[in-house]
Design a protein around this motif. Structure first.
Motif, PDB file in Angstrom:
ATOM      1  N   VAL A 140       0.671  -1.150  -0.111  1.00  0.00           N
ATOM      2  CA  VAL A 140      -0.039  -0.548  -0.233  1.00  0.00           C
ATOM      3  C   VAL A 140       1.391   0.999   0.258  1.00  0.00           C
ATOM      4  O   VAL A 140       1.661   1.600   0.438  1.00  0.00           O
ATOM      5  N   GLU A 179       1.138   5.234  -1.133  1.00  0.00           N
ATOM      6  CA  GLU A 179       0.059   6.888  -0.619  1.00  0.00           C
ATOM      7  C   GLU A 179      -0.966   7.331  -1.461  1.00  0.00           C
ATOM      8  O   GLU A 179      -2.162   7.432  -1.349  1.00  0.00           O
ATOM      9  N   ASN A 218      -2.693   2.175  -4.001  1.00  0.00           N
ATOM     10  CA  ASN A 218      -2.495   2.607  -2.579  1.00  0.00           C
ATOM     11  C   ASN A 218      -3.612   3.411  -1.458  1.00  0.00           C
ATOM     12  O   ASN A 218      -4.471   3.006  -1.851  1.00  0.00           O
ATOM     13  N   LEU A 219      -3.428   4.125  -0.439  1.00  0.00           N
ATOM     14  CA  LEU A 219      -4.238   4.724   0.604  1.00  0.00           C
ATOM     15  C   LEU A 219      -5.206   5.053  -0.621  1.00  0.00           C
ATOM     16  O   LEU A 219      -5.883   4.857  -0.421  1.00  0.00           O
ATOM     17  N   SER A 220      -4.455   6.388  -0.371  1.00  0.00           N
ATOM     18  CA  SER A 220      -5.120   7.195  -1.655  1.00  0.00           C
ATOM     19  C   SER A 220      -5.448   7.404  -3.242  1.00  0.00           C
ATOM     20  O   SER A 220      -4.998   7.243  -3.968  1.00  0.00           O
ATOM     21  N   GLY A 276      -9.363   6.023   2.789  1.00  0.00           N
ATOM     22  CA  GLY A 276      -9.236   4.156   2.852  1.00  0.00           C
ATOM     23  C   GLY A 276     -10.574   3.577   3.175  1.00  0.00           C
ATOM     24  O   GLY A 276      -9.865   2.375   3.030  1.00  0.00           O
ATOM     25  N   LEU A 301     -10.078   1.603  -0.077  1.00  0.00           N
ATOM     26  CA  LEU A 301      -8.592   0.075   0.629  1.00  0.00           C
ATOM     27  C   LEU A 301      -8.955  -0.649   1.490  1.00  0.00           C
ATOM     28  O   LEU A 301      -9.296  -1.833   1.171  1.00  0.00           O
ATOM     29  N   THR A 346       3.316  -1.149   4.244  1.00  0.00           N
ATOM     30  CA  THR A 346       2.954   0.466   3.743  1.00  0.00           C
ATOM     31  C   THR A 346       3.982   1.042   3.499  1.00  0.00           C
ATOM     32  O   THR A 346       5.254   0.781   4.041  1.00  0.00           O
ATOM     33  N   SER A 384       0.182   5.961   4.716  1.00  0.00           N
ATOM     34  CA  SER A 384      -0.168   4.598   4.552  1.00  0.00           C
ATOM     35  C   SER A 384       0.058   4.174   5.810  1.00  0.00           C
ATOM     36  O   SER A 384      -0.965   3.316   6.612  1.00  0.00           O
ATOM     37  N   SER A 385       1.589   3.799   6.434  1.00  0.00           N
ATOM     38  CA  SER A 385       2.098   2.835   7.334  1.00  0.00           C
ATOM     39  C   SER A 385       1.090   3.979   9.002  1.00  0.00           C
ATOM     40  O   SER A 385       0.594   3.221   9.649  1.00  0.00           O
ATOM     41  N   TRP A 436      -1.668   5.450   8.806  1.00  0.00           N
ATOM     42  CA  TRP A 436      -3.745   4.748   8.111  1.00  0.00           C
ATOM     43  C   TRP A 436      -3.591   3.400   9.738  1.00  0.00           C
ATOM     44  O   TRP A 436      -4.493   3.518   9.964  1.00  0.00           O
ATOM     45  N   HIS A 468       8.803   5.040   2.174  1.00  0.00           N
ATOM     46  CA  HIS A 468       8.487   5.002   0.604  1.00  0.00           C
ATOM     47  C   HIS A 468       9.333   5.020  -0.037  1.00  0.00           C
ATOM     48  O   HIS A 468      11.102   5.942   0.535  1.00  0.00           O
TER      49      HIS A 468
END
Ligand code: URA
Length: 233
Positions: A9, A11, A51-53, A70, A73, A87, A92-93, A95, A124
């Motif tokens: 996952v 960003e 991706n999260l977003s 999310g 997601l 992540t 994302s981590s 989240w 990342h």
């Protein structure tokens, strides 16, 4: 692939991803494929990448409310049903790991439990474009994912750091002293932490995983001396 054991996952899509409507198909994607190949001997088709977003993020990252993101997601996680989620990046981590220390240097490569799954947070891959030292940290995170894929991850949170000195385990007491030794050029080469006289953990500064564990441990330990600074990185 759906379902898939490993989900990655990121960003949010960057320019190339927006153009092509697929995650990680630009420069970051090339970097990600390199880690997948070298660290896990996998190709992108073996893992589920998302991706999260689903839309580009504003540059002011802190303005993003994790509760607003999310939703899609969540549905993907349900469909893909991964055992391991890696992540990439802080957004994302956090989240996933809202209660973990909000410091990537502390949580990088440390497996966490999330809804019965193993979540492995990582810097990342794009962060290493500006700071090539981070490649080693990202490599550590991939090595944790490799362990998880091989069923070797049994602990979710780091225990106390491994002791390489002959002294006893530093854990158990409140940390009251940390000393970092540096080379002539100013680079750190080891860190010693003690909780009581006669007890210490000594960690070489090039052992990123152990340093991360120490930092994690320290972040929850009560520090009795105000001026203790963990200066290892
Ligand atoms: N960075 C991300 O986090 N995701 C992408 O898809 C591309 C760049």
């Amino acid at each position: 692939p759906v379902p898939c054991r490993l989900m990655i996952v990121g960003e949010a899509p960057a320019e190339e991803e927006c153009k092509r409507g697929r995650p990680f198909v630009g420069r970051s994607g090339k970097e990600l494929e390199m880690y997948l190949d070298r660290c896990l001997d996998l190709s992108r088709d073996d893992v589920y990448i998302t991706n999260l977003s689903k839309v580009p993020l504003d540059s002011k990252k802190e303005m993003f409310d994790p509760d607003m993101m999310g939703e899609m997601l969540q549905k993907e996680i349900y469909d893909v049903n991964p055992q391991i989620i890696m992540t990439l990046g802080a957004i994302s981590s956090y989240w996933f790991l809202r209660d973990a220390p909000h410091d990537m240097e502390v949580i990088n490569a440390i497996p966490h439990e999330w809804e019965g799954k193993i979540v492995v947070p990582s810097f990342h891959p794009a962060a290493a474009f500006h700071d090539s030292e981070l490649m080693q940290w990202i490599g550590e995170a991939f090595s944790t994912v490799n362990d998880a894929l091989n069923g070797k991850v049994t602990k979710w949170k780091p225990g106390p750091p491994t002791i390489i000195s002959k002294l006893e385990d530093v854990a158990g007491g409140d940390i009251w002293a940390i000393d970092t030794e540096t080379m002539r050029d100013g680079r750190p080469y080891c860190t010693t932490a003690t909780s009581r006289e006669g007890r210490a953990a000594m960690i070489r500064a090039d052992n990123q995983k152990e340093l991360a564990k120490l930092k994690y441990f320290l972040s929850s330990a009560e520090k009795k001396k105000e001026n203790i600074e963990f200066t290892c990185r």
